[in-house]
Write a protein that holds these residues in place. Structure first.
Motif, PDB file in Angstrom:
ATOM      1  N   GLY A  94      14.845   1.084  -0.192  1.00  0.00           N
ATOM      2  CA  GLY A  94      16.116   0.900  -0.889  1.00  0.00           C
ATOM      3  C   GLY A  94      16.049  -0.257  -1.870  1.00  0.00           C
ATOM      4  N   TYR A  95      15.353  -1.305  -1.490  1.00  0.00           N
ATOM      5  CA  TYR A  95      15.152  -2.447  -2.390  1.00  0.00           C
ATOM      6  C   TYR A  95      14.288  -2.042  -3.590  1.00  0.00           C
ATOM      7  N   TRP A  96      13.273  -1.225  -3.338  1.00  0.00           N
ATOM      8  CA  TRP A  96      12.445  -0.730  -4.448  1.00  0.00           C
ATOM      9  C   TRP A  96      13.295   0.104  -5.406  1.00  0.00           C
ATOM     10  N   ILE A  97      14.244   0.849  -4.855  1.00  0.00           N
ATOM     11  CA  ILE A  97      15.173   1.626  -5.689  1.00  0.00           C
ATOM     12  C   ILE A  97      16.049   0.669  -6.495  1.00  0.00           C
ATOM     13  N   TYR A  98      16.511  -0.391  -5.862  1.00  0.00           N
ATOM     14  CA  TYR A  98      17.306  -1.440  -6.523  1.00  0.00           C
ATOM     15  C   TYR A  98      16.547  -2.015  -7.722  1.00  0.00           C
ATOM     16  N   ASN A  99      15.245  -2.172  -7.566  1.00  0.00           N
ATOM     17  CA  ASN A  99      14.401  -2.709  -8.646  1.00  0.00           C
ATOM     18  C   ASN A  99      14.107  -1.670  -9.723  1.00  0.00           C
ATOM     19  N   GLY A 100      14.524  -0.421  -9.510  1.00  0.00           N
ATOM     20  CA  GLY A 100      14.292   0.622 -10.502  1.00  0.00           C
ATOM     21  C   GLY A 100      12.947   1.313 -10.381  1.00  0.00           C
ATOM     22  N   ASP A 101      12.236   1.099  -9.272  1.00  0.00           N
ATOM     23  CA  ASP A 101      10.905   1.687  -9.105  1.00  0.00           C
ATOM     24  C   ASP A 101      10.943   3.144  -8.651  1.00  0.00           C
ATOM     25  N   PHE A 102      12.024   3.550  -7.976  1.00  0.00           N
ATOM     26  CA  PHE A 102      12.105   4.901  -7.410  1.00  0.00           C
ATOM     27  C   PHE A 102      13.505   5.474  -7.571  1.00  0.00           C
ATOM     28  N   ASN A 103      13.620   6.773  -7.361  1.00  0.00           N
ATOM     29  CA  ASN A 103      14.879   7.492  -7.397  1.00  0.00           C
ATOM     30  C   ASN A 103      15.386   7.646  -5.953  1.00  0.00           C
ATOM     31  N   ILE A 104      16.643   7.332  -5.715  1.00  0.00           N
ATOM     32  CA  ILE A 104      17.179   7.362  -4.347  1.00  0.00           C
ATOM     33  C   ILE A 104      17.156   8.778  -3.755  1.00  0.00           C
TER      34      ILE A 104
ATOM     35  N   THR B  27      18.565   8.740   6.772  1.00  0.00           N
ATOM     36  CA  THR B  27      17.628   8.218   5.780  1.00  0.00           C
ATOM     37  C   THR B  27      18.388   7.706   4.556  1.00  0.00           C
ATOM     38  N   TYR B  28      19.310   8.507   4.077  1.00  0.00           N
ATOM     39  CA  TYR B  28      20.085   8.128   2.892  1.00  0.00           C
ATOM     40  C   TYR B  28      20.877   6.850   3.148  1.00  0.00           C
ATOM     41  N   LEU B  29      21.454   6.735   4.348  1.00  0.00           N
ATOM     42  CA  LEU B  29      22.227   5.544   4.693  1.00  0.00           C
ATOM     43  C   LEU B  29      21.364   4.293   4.631  1.00  0.00           C
ATOM     44  N   TYR B  30      20.197   4.323   5.266  1.00  0.00           N
ATOM     45  CA  TYR B  30      19.315   3.157   5.252  1.00  0.00           C
ATOM     46  C   TYR B  30      18.867   2.816   3.829  1.00  0.00           C
ATOM     47  N   LEU B  31      18.549   3.840   3.041  1.00  0.00           N
ATOM     48  CA  LEU B  31      18.151   3.602   1.650  1.00  0.00           C
ATOM     49  C   LEU B  31      19.290   2.989   0.849  1.00  0.00           C
ATOM     50  N   TYR B  32      20.473   3.563   1.013  1.00  0.00           N
ATOM     51  CA  TYR B  32      21.632   3.113   0.247  1.00  0.00           C
ATOM     52  C   TYR B  32      22.003   1.667   0.583  1.00  0.00           C
TER      53      TYR B  32
ATOM     54  N   TRP C 162      17.609  -6.990   1.542  1.00  0.00           N
ATOM     55  CA  TRP C 162      17.390  -5.719   2.239  1.00  0.00           C
ATOM     56  C   TRP C 162      17.024  -5.903   3.701  1.00  0.00           C
ATOM     57  N   ASN C 163      16.387  -7.035   4.045  1.00  0.00           N
ATOM     58  CA  ASN C 163      15.954  -7.246   5.429  1.00  0.00           C
ATOM     59  C   ASN C 163      17.113  -7.500   6.389  1.00  0.00           C
ATOM     60  N   GLN C 164      18.345  -7.566   5.882  1.00  0.00           N
ATOM     61  CA  GLN C 164      19.513  -7.748   6.739  1.00  0.00           C
ATOM     62  C   GLN C 164      20.163  -6.415   7.125  1.00  0.00           C
ATOM     63  N   VAL C 165      19.579  -5.313   6.667  1.00  0.00           N
ATOM     64  CA  VAL C 165      20.151  -3.987   6.931  1.00  0.00           C
ATOM     65  C   VAL C 165      20.256  -3.713   8.424  1.00  0.00           C
TER      66      VAL C 165
ATOM     67  N   PHE D 195       0.845  -1.201   0.000  1.00  0.00           N
ATOM     68  CA  PHE D 195       0.000   0.000   0.000  1.00  0.00           C
ATOM     69  C   PHE D 195       0.878   1.248   0.000  1.00  0.00           C
ATOM     70  N   LEU D 196       1.928   1.242   0.823  1.00  0.00           N
ATOM     71  CA  LEU D 196       2.855   2.376   0.863  1.00  0.00           C
ATOM     72  C   LEU D 196       3.544   2.556  -0.482  1.00  0.00           C
ATOM     73  N   LYS D 197       3.915   1.441  -1.105  1.00  0.00           N
ATOM     74  CA  LYS D 197       4.581   1.513  -2.403  1.00  0.00           C
ATOM     75  C   LYS D 197       3.646   2.114  -3.454  1.00  0.00           C
ATOM     76  N   GLN D 198       2.369   1.778  -3.376  1.00  0.00           N
ATOM     77  CA  GLN D 198       1.400   2.331  -4.325  1.00  0.00           C
ATOM     78  C   GLN D 198       1.248   3.843  -4.149  1.00  0.00           C
ATOM     79  N   LEU D 199       1.473   4.332  -2.941  1.00  0.00           N
ATOM     80  CA  LEU D 199       1.385   5.769  -2.684  1.00  0.00           C
ATOM     81  C   LEU D 199       2.672   6.497  -3.089  1.00  0.00           C
ATOM     82  N   SER D 200       3.644   5.736  -3.561  1.00  0.00           N
ATOM     83  CA  SER D 200       4.912   6.284  -4.047  1.00  0.00           C
ATOM     84  C   SER D 200       5.659   7.007  -2.921  1.00  0.00           C
ATOM     85  N   TYR D 201       6.238   8.141  -3.223  1.00  0.00           N
ATOM     86  CA  TYR D 201       7.049   8.874  -2.236  1.00  0.00           C
ATOM     87  C   TYR D 201       6.197   9.341  -1.052  1.00  0.00           C
ATOM     88  N   PHE D 202       4.944   9.679  -1.342  1.00  0.00           N
ATOM     89  CA  PHE D 202       4.049  10.110  -0.270  1.00  0.00           C
ATOM     90  C   PHE D 202       3.831   8.979   0.739  1.00  0.00           C
TER      91      PHE D 202
END
Length: 193
Positions: free
Chosen positions: A31-41, A139-144, A153-156, A3-10
């Motif tokens: 960060g995993y969604w970014i890995y998949n190319g769905d979002f911009n870091i 935030t950037y660290l966790y995403l990266y 990603w669940n091992q972060v 559901f959060l992914k469907q709402l995108s950045y919001f």
């Protein structure tokens, strides 16, 4: 989470704004969604930082509008008196911004620091600015790291805890040491006067 992914950045702003899902889970997954190319870091880091700044504002308000009277009323049961609260006010007025900033990097203190900031009525604009500036690199660290680990990603959390706990303890010891030195120095100065 879908559901959060469907709402995108919001969706990330919303999740971190109300903290109903821990940032340590949301951000690596993003960060995993970014890995998949769905979002911009970079846009995701901005969204996460905005949400991570709005959430603490609620706790700041709780401290500001309910904290001090409650502590004054019930503090005696926790060995906290008005003199100590006044000293806390003076300390936060002098060093509050830096303490609020540094505490954001400490996993256990990150959320709770907003309440004493509110109790001591730290300047709200400073509170927001320092919170935002501290939340962005976290935030950037966790995403990266979520991006780099990809499907794992669940091992972060486990990976970052190896580094954040020792850093957090070191920073906490430095803060306590700094405060202790200042208290002793101020006490000596007042005794000499």
């Amino acid at each position: 989470m879908n559901f959060l992914k469907q709402l995108s950045y919001f969706g990330i702003v919303l999740a971190l704004c109300f903290e109903f899902v821990p940032a340590e889970l949301v951000l690596p997954l993003a960060g995993y969604w970014i890995y998949n190319g769905d979002f911009n870091i970079h846009l995701m880091a901005l969204a996460g930082t905005v949400g991570g700044t709005i959430g603490p504002m609620t706790l700041y308000a709780l401290g500001k509008y309910g904290g001090r009277p409650m502590v004054e009323k019930y503090g005696k049961f926790f060995l906290v008196n008005k003199k100590q609260l006044d000293a806390s006010d003076r300390f936060f007025n002098k060093y509050g911004a830096s303490v609020a900033f540094v505490a954001r990097f400490l996993p256990l203190v990150r959320t709770a620091i907003s309440i004493p900031c509110g109790i001591t009525k730290m300047n709200f604009v400073k509170f927001i600015i320092y919170t935002f500036l501290a939340m962005y690199p976290i935030t950037y660290l966790y995403l990266y790291v979520g991006y780099k680990l990809g499907p794992h990603w669940n091992q972060v959390g486990e990976l970052l805890n190896q580094f954040t706990k020792p850093i957090g303890v070191t920073v906490l010891v430095l803060i306590v040491g700094f405060i202790a030195i200042r208290v002793v120095k101020n006490k000596r100065n007042s005794e000499l006067s």
